[in-house]
Design an enzyme around this catalytic site. Structure first.
Site, PDB file in Angstrom:
ATOM      1  N   ARG A 114      25.794  63.450  34.812  1.00 28.05           N
ATOM      2  CA  ARG A 114      26.982  63.264  35.654  1.00 28.05           C
ATOM      3  C   ARG A 114      27.414  64.602  36.231  1.00 28.05           C
ATOM      4  O   ARG A 114      27.495  65.592  35.516  1.00 28.05           O
ATOM      5  CB  ARG A 114      28.119  62.648  34.845  1.00 28.05           C
TER       6      ARG A 114
ATOM      7  N   GLU B 189      38.830  58.984  25.050  1.00 26.64           N
ATOM      8  CA  GLU B 189      37.861  57.897  25.152  1.00 26.64           C
ATOM      9  C   GLU B 189      36.509  58.281  24.545  1.00 26.64           C
ATOM     10  O   GLU B 189      35.944  59.317  24.852  1.00 26.64           O
ATOM     11  CB  GLU B 189      37.647  57.532  26.620  1.00 26.64           C
TER      12      GLU B 189
ATOM     13  N   ARG C 151      33.249  66.895  27.993  1.00 27.34           N
ATOM     14  CA  ARG C 151      32.964  66.483  29.375  1.00 27.34           C
ATOM     15  C   ARG C 151      31.836  67.371  29.896  1.00 27.34           C
ATOM     16  O   ARG C 151      32.060  68.524  30.275  1.00 27.34           O
ATOM     17  CB  ARG C 151      34.220  66.638  30.241  1.00 27.34           C
TER      18      ARG C 151
END
Length: 426
Positions: free
Chosen positions: A257, A344, A272
């Site tokens: 990503r 999350e 992340r």
């Protein structure tokens, strides 16, 4: 994409869904206009083609002296049909563009509004605290020699890392635990491609408003997948499949990503990142069985987090935070002690027939006709979970207790001890 019949018959329902998402309601009217133009173009093409066919019969029946004139008329009709066919192609492309701006129809129980409007459905455990100053996962990971962020950045840039020693083994243990869980639940394991064609990426809804999150290889016109959901959704593209019993797959893959738009957010550590490993569940079911399958996936995810002895909450994601493909999404967020907040770890989405309609994945109904299947996805395990595991199970001396369910995958290791600086190699 949404059902064009639903768009025509119940446009107000689609408008309401767009409004709950916070997306432009005007896109519904644009799609309706484009659909009307498409249908009109098809009608005109079919009229001209029928006229051409009828004229062709006249040529065959005409007297010899009349045929040259009729043949010239036929050429003119053929040119008109060709132009009409081009107009159909243009109208279909315009409709495709217009309808692609519409998100999936939101489930009626989904809370309206933006990200902060989620509803908590369940909690497990407590917001854990310690009688010592807790370390964050970066401090823990470095002292345990579980990962090396500095060398990851040196080799590949920011948001890349090496998992080293026990870190690599702990990730593998987590993935193997997840694999055993999904196997017991009837999923077929797959190692999936991590490069896919544009039509597969587009069909799953990842080339819309979040296209800037996706890595593209222009020379090959292939996309790196951010989740094996993409490859799993494409597995049965353009097929008629038997879903009398749900088809359940679990894809193990590396994911990529770009994290565009997240500059300055979660730059510390491995929460992340641009590359990670993930075990993703994916189900093909009859549309009326989708909600039950969604609950089934959520239950498996909760069993996994409980096996890792994590504190978490389950939220019903608000409509504005769903993403275009999902009609409903449950996120499971683990408590991160160093941040004093939930983050999350996993999610599961019910995409109804939104993906399969564009990808051409169908099943045969009792009437013998074909119809789009429903698709669902959910994460069973991923690298990010190491953040919560390290922080939740840390001890005052800097060691980390290994959850009992993971110990068999680590040769029975119960505690991960810090590596003494004196013993660390260069």
């Amino acid at each position: 994409m949404i059902d064009p019949q639903l768009l025509r018959d119940r446009p107000d329902l689609v408008r309401e869904s767009q409004e709950r998402r916070g997306d432009p309601v005007s896109h519904v009217d644009d799609a309706l206009t484009a659909e009307a133009a498409r249908r009109a173009a098809i009608t005109e093409f079919e009229r001209l083609r029928a006229e051409q066919n009828a004229h062709g019969k006249l040529v065959g029946q005409a007297a010899k002296e009349d045929r040259p004139a009729l043949i010239e008329q036929g050429k003119s009709l053929a040119a008109g049909v060709k132009e009409a066919q081009a107009r159909v192609s243009e109208a279909e492309a315009a409709f495709d563009t217009a309808v692609s701006r519409l998100g999936n129809l939101v489930h009626p129980d989904v809370p309206a509004g933006e990200e902060a409007n989620f509803v908590t459905l369940a909690t497990h455990g407590e917001e854990r605290s310690f009688d010592f100053e807790p370390r964050d996962h970066v401090e823990l990971g470095e002292s345990l020699k579980a990962f090396d962020i500095a060398r990851g950045a040196k080799v590949a840039g920011s948001r890349f890392y090496y998992l080293t020693g026990i870190g690599m083994r702990l990730e593998l243990a987590l993935m193997l635990l997840g694999l055993d869980q999904v196997l017991a639940d009837g999923f077929t394991p797959l190692t999936t491609p991590t490069l896919v064609r544009p039509e597969i990426m587009r069909g799953t809804g990842f080339l819309g408003e979040h296209a800037d999150e996706v890595y593209h290889l222009p020379a090959d016109d292939l996309y790196l997948t951010g989740t094996s959901e993409v490859a799993l959704a494409g597995f049965h593209a353009d097929e008629i499949i038997d879903v009398d019993a749900p088809k359940r797959y679990a894809g193990w893959s590396t994911c990529y990503r770009r994290e565009a738009g997240s500059a300055g957010r979660d730059t510390r550590g491995i929460l992340r990142v641009h590359q990670f490993n993930k075990l993703e569940m994916f189900s093909y079911v009859k549309p009326d069985e989708a909600e039950a399958e969604h609950d089934r996936m959520r239950a498996l995810q909760e069993r996994m987090l409980q096996a890792c002895e994590l504190d978490y909450r389950v939220i019903d994601v608000a409509a504005g935070d769903l993403g275009s493909s999902a009609a409903r999404k449950f996120d499971i967020e683990a408590w991160i002690p160093s941040q004093q907040q939930y983050r999350e770890l996993t999610s599961t989405s019910n995409c109804t027939t939104f993906q399969s309609r564009r990808l051409g994945t169908r099943y045969r109904t009792e009437s013998g006709k074909t119809a789009p299947v429903a698709t669902l996805n959910g994460t069973a395990a991923t690298t990010r979970w190491l953040v919560a595991i390290l922080e939740t199970h840390q001890q005052a001396d800097g060691s980390v207790r290994v959850p009992e369910a993971l110990q068999p995958y680590l040769g029975g290791l119960a505690v991960i001890e810090p590596v003494e600086p004196a013993t660390v190699g260069a």
